[in-house]
Design an enzyme around this catalytic site. Sequence first.
Site, PDB file in Angstrom:
ATOM      1  N   ASP A   8       0.861  -1.162   0.000  1.00 29.35           N
ATOM      2  CA  ASP A   8       0.000   0.000   0.000  1.00 29.35           C
ATOM      3  C   ASP A   8       0.908   1.226   0.000  1.00 29.35           C
ATOM      4  OD1 ASP A   8      -2.457   1.528   0.388  1.00 29.35           O
ATOM      5  OD2 ASP A   8      -1.723   1.843   2.425  1.00 29.35           O
ATOM      6  N   ASP A  10      -0.234   5.138   1.004  1.00 25.37           N
ATOM      7  CA  ASP A  10      -0.533   6.003   2.162  1.00 25.37           C
ATOM      8  C   ASP A  10      -0.535   5.195   3.451  1.00 25.37           C
ATOM      9  OD1 ASP A  10      -0.896   8.475   0.902  1.00 25.37           O
ATOM     10  OD2 ASP A  10      -2.946   8.000   0.340  1.00 25.37           O
ATOM     11  N   ASP A 169      -1.405  -1.066   5.880  1.00 26.66           N
ATOM     12  CA  ASP A 169      -1.682  -0.538   7.218  1.00 26.66           C
ATOM     13  C   ASP A 169      -3.167  -0.432   7.532  1.00 26.66           C
ATOM     14  OD1 ASP A 169      -1.728   1.668   5.233  1.00 26.66           O
ATOM     15  OD2 ASP A 169      -2.306   2.846   6.978  1.00 26.66           O
TER      16      ASP A 169
END
Length: 221
Positions: A8, A10, A169
Amino acid sequence: MTALALFDLDGTLLDTASTVVDTAAATLTALGVHGTTPRAIRATIGRPLAEAFAHLLDAPADSRAVTAAVRGYLALYREQVVPRAPALLYPGVARGLARLRSHGLTLAVATNMLTASAETLLTAAGVREHFALVVGADAVARPKPAPDAGLLITTGLGHRPADAVMVGDTVNDLHMATAAGMPSIAVTYGHHRASRLRAAAPTWLAPTFPAAVARILAPTG
């Protein structure tokens, strides 16, 4: 054996939470929308941009209001956030990506950002060269948590999902990995707390990016 690592963007590669909140808030204010709290904005992080603004504005994703918000956000993001990209990299990211490549792994990005925005941000941060493929929300019919991005990457790069790993995250990252049939590493320094990530049943948890790199390189058999 892990041959392909998906990341990922961000909250995993770059610490963008505060910049996303500030940029979204400024966008809404410019459109005459007041009273949206930072907490409400933060709760939309990880969603595709149009979906996030649709939620914040309580309007259809294809409405004029959402279209204007997305356009304004992207303009502010390019102007205010992209120049700061190198300083937003989490500790150990640049070195960790280089280490993975030196061990022969193929790397890719699966993000709910728009593909062009992700490409621009990664280039500005100085790490785009590490990735064989960058797939954003606009590159698939169904963005994360659907498996489409993960399957597009594994198929496009010639790997089985079982030989890949997704690092992210948020629970959207983990649900995508599960739906695509690949193991996952939840990093606990990003947007979602460890307790929420555990509930999404990641294969492993990592408290730092270097720990995630070590986990990827660890024997799995």
